[in-house]
Design an enzyme around this catalytic site. Structure first.
Site, PDB file in Angstrom:
ATOM      1  N   HIS A   1       0.833  -1.207   0.000  1.00 39.99           N
ATOM      2  CA  HIS A   1       0.000   0.000   0.000  1.00 39.99           C
ATOM      3  C   HIS A   1       0.867   1.258   0.000  1.00 39.99           C
ATOM      4  O   HIS A   1       0.674   2.166  -0.809  1.00 39.99           O
ATOM      5  CB  HIS A   1      -0.909  -0.021   1.235  1.00 39.99           C
ATOM      6  CG  HIS A   1      -1.758   1.195   1.397  1.00 39.99           C
ATOM      7  ND1 HIS A   1      -3.095   1.187   1.140  1.00 39.99           N
ATOM      8  CD2 HIS A   1      -1.462   2.455   1.804  1.00 39.99           C
ATOM      9  CE1 HIS A   1      -3.589   2.394   1.364  1.00 39.99           C
ATOM     10  NE2 HIS A   1      -2.608   3.185   1.776  1.00 39.99           N
ATOM     11  N   GLU A   2       1.860   1.288   0.895  1.00 40.65           N
ATOM     12  CA  GLU A   2       2.734   2.469   0.976  1.00 40.65           C
ATOM     13  C   GLU A   2       3.606   2.588  -0.271  1.00 40.65           C
ATOM     14  O   GLU A   2       3.901   3.694  -0.722  1.00 40.65           O
ATOM     15  CB  GLU A   2       3.584   2.416   2.240  1.00 40.65           C
ATOM     16  CG  GLU A   2       2.778   2.444   3.525  1.00 40.65           C
ATOM     17  CD  GLU A   2       1.772   3.578   3.603  1.00 40.65           C
ATOM     18  OE1 GLU A   2       2.086   4.700   3.152  1.00 40.65           O
ATOM     19  OE2 GLU A   2       0.659   3.347   4.099  1.00 40.65           O
TER      20      GLU A   2
ATOM     21  N   HIS B   1       1.784   4.434  -2.993  1.00 43.33           N
ATOM     22  CA  HIS B   1       1.941   5.887  -2.847  1.00 43.33           C
ATOM     23  C   HIS B   1       3.293   6.326  -3.400  1.00 43.33           C
ATOM     24  O   HIS B   1       3.391   7.289  -4.163  1.00 43.33           O
ATOM     25  CB  HIS B   1       1.876   6.299  -1.369  1.00 43.33           C
ATOM     26  CG  HIS B   1       0.538   6.181  -0.743  1.00 43.33           C
ATOM     27  ND1 HIS B   1      -0.548   6.911  -1.138  1.00 43.33           N
ATOM     28  CD2 HIS B   1       0.116   5.423   0.301  1.00 43.33           C
ATOM     29  CE1 HIS B   1      -1.585   6.607  -0.374  1.00 43.33           C
ATOM     30  NE2 HIS B   1      -1.207   5.700   0.501  1.00 43.33           N
TER      31      HIS B   1
END
Length: 142
Positions: free
Chosen positions: A62-63, A66
């Site tokens: 998820h990170e 980004h």
């Protein structure tokens, strides 16, 4: 930590992670954070301890969504279509599972004059502070 994130980045995204990743014990409600200004990542160690490596890897993905979208100049925020599509493609978590709350210990005080009861997280200096209603003396009660 950085080496693990680099490994996940190459295996799941086919791109290199060129910055740093850290553990951050102060994180409470989130699994990780991406900092666009210096492009480093922070991760919550409580998530790893409580849910294991499988869930933690999904949070790293998820990170990294980004991170890689920001590097490519695409929409890297949760509301952006590019972010949602990449997150689904790499099987990352949309939301972090809740960490069990740590029990907070409270200090209980009562007024000797009027009986008013106070509950505080931090200790109160009984020589310095008095009751807010009658200005009576406070005592610690259990």
């Amino acid at each position: 930590m950085t080496n693990y994130v680099k490994k996940v980045s190459i295996e799941d995204f086919g791109c290199q992670f060129l910055h740093t990743a850290h553990w951050n014990n102060r994180l409470r409600t989130t699994g990780g954070r991406f900092f666009p200004n210096d492009r480093h990542l922070d991760f919550n160690p409580k998530i790893y301890r409580e849910f294991g490596i499988d869930i933690f890897r999904k949070i790293v993905r998820h990170e990294l969504c980004h991170y890689h979208l920001y590097i490519q100049g695409k929409g890297y925020q949760h509301r952006d279509k590019a972010f949602k599509e990449l997150l689904e493609k790499v099987d990352g978590l949309r939301y972090t599972p809740r960490v069990t709350a740590v029990k907070v210990n409270y200090h209980h005080y009562s007024c000797q004059s009027c009986g008013q009861v106070y509950r505080r997280r931090r200790r109160v200096n009984l020589r310095k502070f008095a009751c807010g209603y009658c200005h009576g003396r406070l005592i610690e009660s259990f």
